[in-house]
Structure formats: C-alpha cells, structure tokens
Design a protein around this motif. Structure first.
Motif, PDB file in Angstrom:
ATOM      1  N   ARG A  95      -8.821 -14.852   1.222  1.00 19.80           N
ATOM      2  CA  ARG A  95     -10.245 -14.569   0.983  1.00 19.80           C
ATOM      3  C   ARG A  95     -10.339 -13.640  -0.209  1.00 19.80           C
ATOM      4  NH1 ARG A  95     -14.169 -10.781   3.297  1.00 19.80           N
ATOM      5  NH2 ARG A  95     -12.529  -9.977   4.654  1.00 19.80           N
ATOM      6  N   VAL A  96     -11.049 -14.058  -1.240  1.00 15.23           N
ATOM      7  CA  VAL A  96     -11.173 -13.307  -2.487  1.00 15.23           C
ATOM      8  C   VAL A  96     -12.525 -12.615  -2.519  1.00 15.23           C
ATOM      9  CG1 VAL A  96     -11.084 -13.416  -5.004  1.00 15.23           C
ATOM     10  CG2 VAL A  96      -9.698 -15.000  -3.639  1.00 15.23           C
ATOM     11  N   VAL A  97     -12.514 -11.297  -2.739  1.00 12.44           N
ATOM     12  CA  VAL A  97     -13.760 -10.531  -2.732  1.00 12.44           C
ATOM     13  C   VAL A  97     -13.823  -9.615  -3.954  1.00 12.44           C
ATOM     14  CG1 VAL A  97     -13.892 -10.563  -0.216  1.00 12.44           C
ATOM     15  CG2 VAL A  97     -12.791  -8.622  -1.368  1.00 12.44           C
ATOM     16  N   ALA A  98     -15.043  -9.220  -4.300  1.00 14.71           N
ATOM     17  CA  ALA A  98     -15.246  -8.229  -5.342  1.00 14.71           C
ATOM     18  C   ALA A  98     -14.907  -6.849  -4.783  1.00 14.71           C
ATOM     19  CB  ALA A  98     -16.689  -8.259  -5.825  1.00 14.71           C
ATOM     20  N   GLY A  99     -14.293  -6.022  -5.601  1.00 15.46           N
ATOM     21  CA  GLY A  99     -13.956  -4.679  -5.151  1.00 15.46           C
ATOM     22  C   GLY A  99     -12.903  -4.063  -6.051  1.00 15.46           C
ATOM     23  N   THR A 100     -12.574  -2.819  -5.763  1.00 12.30           N
ATOM     24  CA  THR A 100     -11.608  -2.095  -6.574  1.00 12.30           C
ATOM     25  C   THR A 100     -10.502  -1.516  -5.713  1.00 12.30           C
ATOM     26  OG1 THR A 100     -12.709   0.065  -6.400  1.00 12.30           O
ATOM     27  CG2 THR A 100     -13.476  -1.425  -8.142  1.00 12.30           C
ATOM     28  N   ALA A 101      -9.392  -1.170  -6.357  1.00 13.34           N
ATOM     29  CA  ALA A 101      -8.272  -0.553  -5.651  1.00 13.34           C
ATOM     30  C   ALA A 101      -8.629   0.834  -5.146  1.00 13.34           C
ATOM     31  CB  ALA A 101      -7.060  -0.475  -6.574  1.00 13.34           C
ATOM     32  N   GLU A 102      -9.593   1.473  -5.800  1.00 12.71           N
ATOM     33  CA  GLU A 102      -9.998   2.814  -5.392  1.00 12.71           C
ATOM     34  C   GLU A 102     -10.956   2.810  -4.204  1.00 12.71           C
ATOM     35  OE1 GLU A 102      -9.254   2.939  -9.889  1.00 12.71           O
ATOM     36  OE2 GLU A 102     -10.128   1.556  -8.433  1.00 12.71           O
ATOM     37  N   GLU A 103     -11.529   1.660  -3.890  1.00 18.80           N
ATOM     38  CA  GLU A 103     -12.415   1.518  -2.726  1.00 18.80           C
ATOM     39  C   GLU A 103     -12.146   0.160  -2.092  1.00 18.80           C
ATOM     40  OE1 GLU A 103     -16.566   2.817  -2.994  1.00 18.80           O
ATOM     41  OE2 GLU A 103     -16.142   3.515  -5.026  1.00 18.80           O
ATOM     42  N   ILE A 104     -11.050   0.060  -1.375  1.00 20.80           N
ATOM     43  CA  ILE A 104     -10.663  -1.212  -0.774  1.00 20.80           C
ATOM     44  C   ILE A 104     -11.599  -1.543   0.389  1.00 20.80           C
ATOM     45  CG2 ILE A 104      -8.811  -2.458   0.407  1.00 20.80           C
ATOM     46  CD1 ILE A 104      -6.819  -0.614  -1.034  1.00 20.80           C
ATOM     47  N   PRO A 105     -12.205  -2.712   0.393  1.00 19.26           N
ATOM     48  CA  PRO A 105     -13.136  -3.076   1.474  1.00 19.26           C
ATOM     49  C   PRO A 105     -12.393  -3.565   2.724  1.00 19.26           C
ATOM     50  CG  PRO A 105     -13.036  -4.829  -0.140  1.00 19.26           C
ATOM     51  CD  PRO A 105     -12.179  -3.730  -0.673  1.00 19.26           C
ATOM     52  N   ALA A 106     -11.658  -2.643   3.346  1.00 17.31           N
ATOM     53  CA  ALA A 106     -10.894  -2.971   4.546  1.00 17.31           C
ATOM     54  C   ALA A 106     -10.841  -1.731   5.430  1.00 17.31           C
ATOM     55  CB  ALA A 106      -9.483  -3.421   4.179  1.00 17.31           C
ATOM     56  N   ALA A 107     -10.699  -1.952   6.733  1.00 17.80           N
ATOM     57  CA  ALA A 107     -10.699  -0.851   7.701  1.00 17.80           C
ATOM     58  C   ALA A 107      -9.375  -0.090   7.689  1.00 17.80           C
ATOM     59  CB  ALA A 107     -10.962  -1.415   9.098  1.00 17.80           C
ATOM     60  N   ASP A 108      -9.432   1.132   8.163  1.00 23.55           N
ATOM     61  CA  ASP A 108      -8.235   1.955   8.277  1.00 23.55           C
ATOM     62  C   ASP A 108      -7.177   1.241   9.118  1.00 23.55           C
ATOM     63  OD1 ASP A 108      -9.925   3.731   7.056  1.00 23.55           O
ATOM     64  OD2 ASP A 108      -9.792   5.284   8.598  1.00 23.55           O
ATOM     65  N   GLY A 109      -5.931   1.248   8.643  1.00 26.59           N
ATOM     66  CA  GLY A 109      -4.826   0.714   9.413  1.00 26.59           C
ATOM     67  C   GLY A 109      -4.894  -0.762   9.719  1.00 26.59           C
ATOM     68  N   SER A 110      -5.657  -1.516   8.932  1.00 26.80           N
ATOM     69  CA  SER A 110      -5.877  -2.935   9.251  1.00 26.80           C
ATOM     70  C   SER A 110      -4.879  -3.877   8.582  1.00 26.80           C
ATOM     71  CB  SER A 110      -7.294  -3.346   8.846  1.00 26.80           C
ATOM     72  OG  SER A 110      -7.499  -3.152   7.453  1.00 26.80           O
ATOM     73  N   ALA A 111      -4.041  -3.359   7.677  1.00 28.12           N
ATOM     74  CA  ALA A 111      -3.139  -4.225   6.918  1.00 28.12           C
ATOM     75  C   ALA A 111      -1.678  -3.956   7.268  1.00 28.12           C
ATOM     76  CB  ALA A 111      -3.348  -4.023   5.420  1.00 28.12           C
ATOM     77  N   ASP A 112      -0.918  -5.032   7.302  1.00 28.16           N
ATOM     78  CA  ASP A 112       0.528  -4.909   7.465  1.00 28.16           C
ATOM     79  C   ASP A 112       1.212  -4.690   6.120  1.00 28.16           C
ATOM     80  OD1 ASP A 112       0.886  -5.560  10.394  1.00 28.16           O
ATOM     81  OD2 ASP A 112      -0.211  -7.335   9.737  1.00 28.16           O
ATOM     82  N   ALA A 113       0.556  -5.095   5.045  1.00 27.85           N
ATOM     83  CA  ALA A 113       1.116  -4.915   3.709  1.00 27.85           C
ATOM     84  C   ALA A 113      -0.008  -4.819   2.689  1.00 27.85           C
ATOM     85  CB  ALA A 113       2.046  -6.075   3.351  1.00 27.85           C
ATOM     86  N   VAL A 114       0.246  -4.057   1.643  1.00 18.06           N
ATOM     87  CA  VAL A 114      -0.626  -4.007   0.468  1.00 18.06           C
ATOM     88  C   VAL A 114       0.218  -4.431  -0.725  1.00 18.06           C
ATOM     89  CG1 VAL A 114      -1.893  -2.516  -1.134  1.00 18.06           C
ATOM     90  CG2 VAL A 114      -2.204  -2.247   1.337  1.00 18.06           C
ATOM     91  N   VAL A 115      -0.304  -5.354  -1.520  1.00 19.39           N
ATOM     92  CA  VAL A 115       0.388  -5.856  -2.699  1.00 19.39           C
ATOM     93  C   VAL A 115      -0.309  -5.334  -3.942  1.00 19.39           C
ATOM     94  CG1 VAL A 115       0.936  -7.933  -4.028  1.00 19.39           C
ATOM     95  CG2 VAL A 115       1.249  -7.918  -1.542  1.00 19.39           C
ATOM     96  N   ALA A 116       0.465  -4.708  -4.825  1.00 16.22           N
ATOM     97  CA  ALA A 116      -0.037  -4.228  -6.112  1.00 16.22           C
ATOM     98  C   ALA A 116       0.796  -4.888  -7.201  1.00 16.22           C
ATOM     99  CB  ALA A 116       0.067  -2.709  -6.210  1.00 16.22           C
ATOM    100  N   SER A 117       0.186  -5.793  -7.922  1.00 16.26           N
ATOM    101  CA  SER A 117       0.905  -6.606  -8.898  1.00 16.26           C
ATOM    102  C   SER A 117       0.236  -6.493 -10.265  1.00 16.26           C
ATOM    103  CB  SER A 117       0.923  -8.061  -8.424  1.00 16.26           C
ATOM    104  OG  SER A 117       1.511  -8.912  -9.368  1.00 16.26           O
ATOM    105  N   LEU A 118       0.871  -5.738 -11.166  1.00 12.40           N
ATOM    106  CA  LEU A 118       0.360  -5.563 -12.523  1.00 12.40           C
ATOM    107  C   LEU A 118      -1.072  -5.057 -12.521  1.00 12.40           C
ATOM    108  CD1 LEU A 118       1.879  -8.819 -14.091  1.00 12.40           C
ATOM    109  CD2 LEU A 118       2.858  -6.513 -14.072  1.00 12.40           C
ATOM    110  N   VAL A 119      -1.324  -4.050 -11.661  1.00 11.82           N
ATOM    111  CA  VAL A 119      -2.679  -3.507 -11.544  1.00 11.82           C
ATOM    112  C   VAL A 119      -2.709  -1.990 -11.619  1.00 11.82           C
ATOM    113  CG1 VAL A 119      -2.591  -3.479  -9.015  1.00 11.82           C
ATOM    114  CG2 VAL A 119      -4.790  -3.537 -10.154  1.00 11.82           C
ATOM    115  N   LEU A 120      -1.665  -1.311 -11.167  1.00 11.94           N
ATOM    116  CA  LEU A 120      -1.699   0.154 -11.124  1.00 11.94           C
ATOM    117  C   LEU A 120      -1.672   0.775 -12.517  1.00 11.94           C
ATOM    118  CD1 LEU A 120       0.577   0.826  -8.022  1.00 11.94           C
ATOM    119  CD2 LEU A 120      -1.916   1.005  -8.171  1.00 11.94           C
TER     120      LEU A 120
END
Length: 221
Positions: A95-120
């Motif tokens: 699911r692709v959504v608008a948003g930024t790495a500084e304000e991720i539209p996801a709940a606390d502790g809801s992800a098993d992994a975060v992927v950062a690829s050529l973005v930081l």
C-alpha cells in the motif's frame, strides 16, 4: 478553508524535475548492481514492513514471501505514482501512501521491519526520521538500510562538504556528506551487520561510498 488533499505530498517536498531524472537514473543503477543490493537489503524480512522514501517502488518486486504487507511512504507525487504502478504487480501486498520519514503514518510498535533505501541522505533531520523508525518498530524489529554516505577519504569527504549546499538544492534535498551509520547507532539501534562498498550511480561517475546492513530496535528505549 479547503482541507489539504491527503493524497498529495508536502508542497516543499515536490521536486518534479529531479523526480523524473531520478526515475530514469534508477533504472540504470538497478542494472549496474542496485538490484542485487536491494535483494540483500530485503532478504530475511518478514511480517509487516514500513518502507520510508519508497521512490519509484524499485524494491517492491524483491520482497520475500514471508512479508505479509508493506506500507510504502513516499512524499513526492510523481515518484509515488510510479510506485503505485509497481505495487500492483508486487509479490506481496503493498500500500503506497503520501507521507514523510519524519512523520510515518503508522501506529507505535506496528512494524516488524522498517526499510530505508537511498532516502536518509535527503530527510530533513536524520535523528527525527530514525526516532520515527524506532517508534513504529516493535521491540526487536529490524531496520534495513541501504544508503550512500560520506567518504572515509579525507580529500573526498572535504569535497562532499563543499558540494553539499549546491547538491542539496539541485538533487531533491540530498546530502552526500552524511555519516548515516553513525546516526543509526546514535538513534539507539543495535547494528547486526553492515557492509561498506563503492558503487557508481551513473556511467563515468566515480564510485561513491555506500552502506548496506541491518540493525535492531532494542526492547528498551
């Protein structure tokens, strides 16, 4: 007053010319080796994944079957439209959504992994983005990172410092002189594996320092 369109990224993060140039360039990068980097980046991930700065969606086809869903966050409207096209043929639900790495539209502790690829390299504040990654990760969750970083050669690092102000304006906010691995450690992640290597992002361009690895969000903050 009209509410902002929830399907449009922040106005100050729209870089139409750069986004189109990047989308063309990334195809060549993938052919020259970035595809293998992406596979190594995503290998072994499972469960729910948040991908920040998903770009044109080049990672999507490489997610392993153990991944149950991907929330792909991309602020640039043009790149997000390309990512949505790739999401439709991905081997896992994306699911692709608008948003930024500084304000991720996801709940606390809801992800098993975060992927950062050529973005930081291009986030406004690495510490804020990495704090957000820790927020959405469950304890023991994985941060998978693939980034170009500051050279460990003194002369090249000084040149990167010199070029950064101009490059930042021309290349969608990119900072070629960031020590991203140091920032990951400073954010409290426990690095499990990392590889540093040179990679040429364009033909006839000298190799640029990259890192690829995985870190874990500890149980305690």
């Amino acid at each position: 007053m009209t509410d902002p369109d929830p399907d449009r990224g922040p106005a100050d993060l729209q870089h139409p010319r750069f986004a189109r140039a990047y989308a063309r360039a990334v195809e060549g990068m993938n052919i020259r080796g970035a595809t293998e980097h992406r596979r190594a980046l995503l290998h072994g991930l499972n469960g729910r994944v948040v991908e920040i700065g998903a770009g044109d969606g080049s990672n999507f086809s490489h997610y392993p079957a153990m991944v149950t869903e991907v929330l792909a966050v991309e602020p640039d409207d043009h790149l997000r439209s390309l990512a949505r096209s790739r999401a439709s043929s991905a081997p896992v639900p994306v699911r692709v959504v608008a948003g930024t790495a500084e304000e991720i539209p996801a709940a606390d502790g809801s992800a098993d992994a975060v992927v950062a690829s050529l973005v930081l390299c291009s986030v406004s504040d690495q510490s804020v983005a990495l704090a957000e990654a820790r927020r959405v990760l469950r304890p023991g969750g994985v941060l998978a990172f693939y980034e170009h970083v500051r050279s460990d050669r003194t002369v090249l690092a000084a040149l990167e410092d010199l070029l950064t102000p101009l490059w930042h304006r021309a290349a969608g906010g990119c900072h070629p002189n960031r020590d991203t691995l140091e920032s990951i450690v400073a954010a409290g992640f426990e690095v499990r594996d990392t590889k540093r290597f040179g990679f040429s992002v364009q033909p006839l361009v000298p190799p640029v320092a990259h890192i690829l690895g995985h870190a874990v969000s500890p149980a305690s903050s």
